[in-house]
Design a protein around this motif. Structure first.
Motif, PDB file in Angstrom:
ATOM      1  N   SER A 173     -51.823  23.034  39.633  1.00  0.00           N
ATOM      2  CA  SER A 173     -50.861  23.987  40.179  1.00  0.00           C
ATOM      3  C   SER A 173     -49.448  23.613  39.748  1.00  0.00           C
ATOM      4  O   SER A 173     -49.208  22.569  39.135  1.00  0.00           O
ATOM      5  CB  SER A 173     -50.952  24.008  41.712  1.00  0.00           C
ATOM      6  N   MET A 174     -48.534  24.464  40.059  1.00  0.00           N
ATOM      7  CA  MET A 174     -47.132  24.245  39.700  1.00  0.00           C
ATOM      8  C   MET A 174     -46.573  23.025  40.426  1.00  0.00           C
ATOM      9  O   MET A 174     -47.140  22.531  41.409  1.00  0.00           O
ATOM     10  CB  MET A 174     -46.311  25.470  40.093  1.00  0.00           C
ATOM     11  N   GLY A 203     -42.307  36.548  32.787  1.00  0.00           N
ATOM     12  CA  GLY A 203     -41.751  35.551  31.873  1.00  0.00           C
ATOM     13  C   GLY A 203     -41.512  34.216  32.549  1.00  0.00           C
ATOM     14  O   GLY A 203     -41.754  33.151  31.970  1.00  0.00           O
ATOM     15  N   LEU A 204     -41.063  34.259  33.802  1.00  0.00           N
ATOM     16  CA  LEU A 204     -40.825  33.023  34.553  1.00  0.00           C
ATOM     17  C   LEU A 204     -42.134  32.299  34.828  1.00  0.00           C
ATOM     18  O   LEU A 204     -42.208  31.065  34.720  1.00  0.00           O
ATOM     19  CB  LEU A 204     -40.111  33.351  35.865  1.00  0.00           C
ATOM     20  N   LEU A 205     -43.181  33.048  35.165  1.00  0.00           N
ATOM     21  CA  LEU A 205     -44.481  32.433  35.412  1.00  0.00           C
ATOM     22  C   LEU A 205     -45.019  31.758  34.148  1.00  0.00           C
ATOM     23  O   LEU A 205     -45.610  30.674  34.206  1.00  0.00           O
ATOM     24  CB  LEU A 205     -45.477  33.472  35.915  1.00  0.00           C
ATOM     25  N   LYS A 206     -44.822  32.389  32.999  1.00  0.00           N
ATOM     26  CA  LYS A 206     -45.269  31.789  31.742  1.00  0.00           C
ATOM     27  C   LYS A 206     -44.504  30.508  31.439  1.00  0.00           C
ATOM     28  O   LYS A 206     -45.087  29.529  30.950  1.00  0.00           O
ATOM     29  CB  LYS A 206     -45.102  32.789  30.603  1.00  0.00           C
ATOM     30  N   ASP A 207     -43.206  30.497  31.754  1.00  0.00           N
ATOM     31  CA  ASP A 207     -42.418  29.277  31.548  1.00  0.00           C
ATOM     32  C   ASP A 207     -42.952  28.134  32.409  1.00  0.00           C
ATOM     33  O   ASP A 207     -43.037  26.989  31.966  1.00  0.00           O
ATOM     34  CB  ASP A 207     -40.945  29.530  31.887  1.00  0.00           C
ATOM     35  N   ILE A 208     -43.313  28.456  33.666  1.00  0.00           N
ATOM     36  CA  ILE A 208     -43.758  27.415  34.603  1.00  0.00           C
ATOM     37  C   ILE A 208     -45.168  26.939  34.284  1.00  0.00           C
ATOM     38  O   ILE A 208     -45.420  25.727  34.196  1.00  0.00           O
ATOM     39  CB  ILE A 208     -43.693  27.951  36.052  1.00  0.00           C
ATOM     40  N   ILE A 213     -41.832  24.590  30.957  1.00  0.00           N
ATOM     41  CA  ILE A 213     -40.424  24.285  30.738  1.00  0.00           C
ATOM     42  C   ILE A 213     -39.624  24.718  31.962  1.00  0.00           C
ATOM     43  O   ILE A 213     -40.035  25.621  32.707  1.00  0.00           O
ATOM     44  CB  ILE A 213     -39.866  24.976  29.476  1.00  0.00           C
ATOM     45  N   LEU A 214     -38.503  24.081  32.186  1.00  0.00           N
ATOM     46  CA  LEU A 214     -37.643  24.425  33.314  1.00  0.00           C
ATOM     47  C   LEU A 214     -36.648  25.486  32.869  1.00  0.00           C
ATOM     48  O   LEU A 214     -35.732  25.210  32.092  1.00  0.00           O
ATOM     49  CB  LEU A 214     -36.909  23.186  33.828  1.00  0.00           C
ATOM     50  N   ALA A 215     -36.820  26.706  33.354  1.00  0.00           N
ATOM     51  CA  ALA A 215     -35.942  27.812  32.981  1.00  0.00           C
ATOM     52  C   ALA A 215     -34.623  27.724  33.747  1.00  0.00           C
ATOM     53  O   ALA A 215     -34.513  27.027  34.760  1.00  0.00           O
ATOM     54  CB  ALA A 215     -36.636  29.144  33.263  1.00  0.00           C
ATOM     55  N   LYS A 216     -33.631  28.444  33.256  1.00  0.00           N
ATOM     56  CA  LYS A 216     -32.331  28.475  33.938  1.00  0.00           C
ATOM     57  C   LYS A 216     -32.388  29.341  35.193  1.00  0.00           C
ATOM     58  O   LYS A 216     -31.647  29.112  36.138  1.00  0.00           O
ATOM     59  CB  LYS A 216     -31.259  29.010  32.989  1.00  0.00           C
ATOM     60  N   ASP A 217     -33.268  30.356  35.198  1.00  0.00           N
ATOM     61  CA  ASP A 217     -33.389  31.231  36.362  1.00  0.00           C
ATOM     62  C   ASP A 217     -34.571  30.786  37.216  1.00  0.00           C
ATOM     63  O   ASP A 217     -35.346  29.901  36.834  1.00  0.00           O
ATOM     64  CB  ASP A 217     -33.551  32.684  35.925  1.00  0.00           C
ATOM     65  N   PHE A 218     -34.735  31.423  38.362  1.00  0.00           N
ATOM     66  CA  PHE A 218     -35.788  31.004  39.300  1.00  0.00           C
ATOM     67  C   PHE A 218     -35.992  32.072  40.362  1.00  0.00           C
ATOM     68  O   PHE A 218     -35.173  32.984  40.527  1.00  0.00           O
ATOM     69  CB  PHE A 218     -35.415  29.683  39.980  1.00  0.00           C
ATOM     70  N   LYS A 252     -42.279  18.168  30.162  1.00  0.00           N
ATOM     71  CA  LYS A 252     -41.427  17.008  29.844  1.00  0.00           C
ATOM     72  C   LYS A 252     -40.032  17.173  30.436  1.00  0.00           C
ATOM     73  O   LYS A 252     -39.022  16.971  29.744  1.00  0.00           O
ATOM     74  CB  LYS A 252     -41.357  16.810  28.329  1.00  0.00           C
ATOM     75  N   VAL A 253     -39.970  17.522  31.714  1.00  0.00           N
ATOM     76  CA  VAL A 253     -38.680  17.697  32.373  1.00  0.00           C
ATOM     77  C   VAL A 253     -38.187  16.343  32.883  1.00  0.00           C
ATOM     78  O   VAL A 253     -38.917  15.624  33.565  1.00  0.00           O
ATOM     79  CB  VAL A 253     -38.795  18.687  33.551  1.00  0.00           C
ATOM     80  N   ASP A 254     -36.957  15.984  32.538  1.00  0.00           N
ATOM     81  CA  ASP A 254     -36.344  14.748  33.021  1.00  0.00           C
ATOM     82  C   ASP A 254     -35.664  15.053  34.349  1.00  0.00           C
ATOM     83  O   ASP A 254     -34.516  15.496  34.388  1.00  0.00           O
ATOM     84  CB  ASP A 254     -35.336  14.221  32.010  1.00  0.00           C
ATOM     85  N   TRP A 255     -36.380  14.814  35.449  1.00  0.00           N
ATOM     86  CA  TRP A 255     -35.858  15.200  36.752  1.00  0.00           C
ATOM     87  C   TRP A 255     -34.692  14.345  37.213  1.00  0.00           C
ATOM     88  O   TRP A 255     -33.927  14.764  38.095  1.00  0.00           O
ATOM     89  CB  TRP A 255     -36.978  15.189  37.784  1.00  0.00           C
TER      90      TRP A 255
END
Length: 359
Positions: A173-174, A203-208, A213-218, A252-255
């Motif tokens: 899951s996410m 598009g946001l679901l595909k990014d997640i 990848i971490l998108a700019k929007d949410f 590969k998000v650097d949190w």
């Protein structure tokens, strides 16, 4: 067997026979029917029905459990609504000392701040577990309420198939970015639960889920418990948490870098929309990223809801509540049947309870 019952009912009859209509519900119970014949029971019901034709009559047997559950529901339905007897934050009339004594009497030992590292198996059963301080705990049954894939990979270290699909095909899951904060002002127009939708959806679901990848929007879920419980914050203040779906750690998000940035973007967006002046009123804020879900809760890949609830990972295809190869290993968690969320996890625990009681 019914002689004592008849004696009692005759007494009742004398008391209330002068007044056949009542303002309160009347239920007549014939108990211990396991000690009487069917004919005796039918005669008893017929007798009292002739005396009180408008009264509900139910035969019950406490020792056999006959009609007991149904009777409880009848009582519940007939009880009128009334003000609570106890404050909303008081869940029992028993003092804390009572529960401590029960724990001691049952020899329940609670261990805090330890991490289970491995289990020891003999003849197909777990006989003990070891923690990160090299302590050994013997056990007859092991109920694990953490993430099943973490248990199999990091604790059990087995290659045996645990669920329908092998690990290679497993989808998780996410991840979740959860921002907790208080405010020094009230937001009375905001509900207890709010879904805040961004401009993109598919598009946001595909990014997640696909690109990870971490998108700019949410899009956000906003929880305001003070909408229904004012004790969650001081007078004139509010309490919130905001859940933002993000990629799990398979991305590969650097949190350490992106955490503060996402916090600022969320606050900025809410300030411009449903929480005006949030930037000035926010206080006592902190956040959790998939790193915390991985390190503090040992969730595989920092996933917020364990394995994803796709068709081939749901219901029977999810991790079973009892392991197929280890006879005394059970799972009560979001990754096990029936699934994630508080109702799902509580149901998972109930399933495990029923399995153990019926063994």
């Amino acid at each position: 067997p019914l002689s004592l019952i008849f004696t009692f009912l005759i007494f009742v009859k004398k008391k209330i026979s002068k007044k056949r209509s009542f303002k309160i519900p009347i239920i007549l119970l014939i108990n211990k029917i396991d000690l009487s014949s069917q004919q005796e029971l039918e005669e008893s019901i017929s007798h009292w029905k002739s005396i009180f034709p408008n009264v509900d009559i139910y035969p019950v047997s406490a020792i056999e459990g006959f009609f007991i559950d149904e009777l409880i529901e009848i009582f519940k339905n007939k009880l009128p609504l009334s003000p609570p007897f106890f404050p909303k934050d008081q869940f029992t009339d028993r003092p804390e000392r009572f529960f401590v004594n029960e724990i001691l009497r049952q020899k329940i030992e609670i261990k805090l701040n330890i991490d289970i590292k491995n289990v020891n198996i003999e003849s197909g059963k777990i006989v003990s577990i070891s923690d990160n301080k090299n302590n050994l705990y013997k056990c007859d049954k092991l109920i694990f309420n953490g993430d099943p894939p973490t248990f199999y990979k990091e604790i059990l270290k087995t290659k045996k198939r645990k669920k329908f699909l092998p690990e290679f095909f497993t989808k998780y899951s996410m991840g979740m970015f959860v921002l907790f904060f208080g405010t020094t002002k009230n937001y009375p127009n905001d509900a207890h639960h709010t879904i805040w939708m961004g401009k993109r959806f598919e598009g946001l679901l595909k990014d997640i889920f696909d690109k990870k990848i971490l998108a700019k929007d949410f899009s956000l879920y906003i929880h305001r418990p003070t909408a229904t419980d004012k004790s969650f914050a001081p007078k004139g203040c509010d309490s919130f948490y905001v859940l933002c779906p993000v990629p799990n750690l398979q991305g590969k998000v650097d949190w350490k870098v992106e955490g503060d940035k996402l916090r600022e973007r969320i606050i900025e967006s809410l300030d411009k929309t449903i929480l005006p002046e949030l930037k000035q009123s926010i206080c006592n804020d902190f956040y959790m990223t998939p790193n915390e879900f991985k390190n503090q809760y040992r969730s595989m890949h920092g996933a917020g809801f364990s394995i994803a609830p796709i068709f081939l990972q749901s219901a029977w295809f999810r991790y079973h509540n009892k392991d197929r190869h280890i006879d005394n290993l059970y799972f009560a968690s979001s990754g096990a049947h029936p699934g994630a969320g508080i109702p799902g996890v509580l149901s998972s625990a109930k399933v495990v309870e029923n399995i153990i009681l019926n063994e």
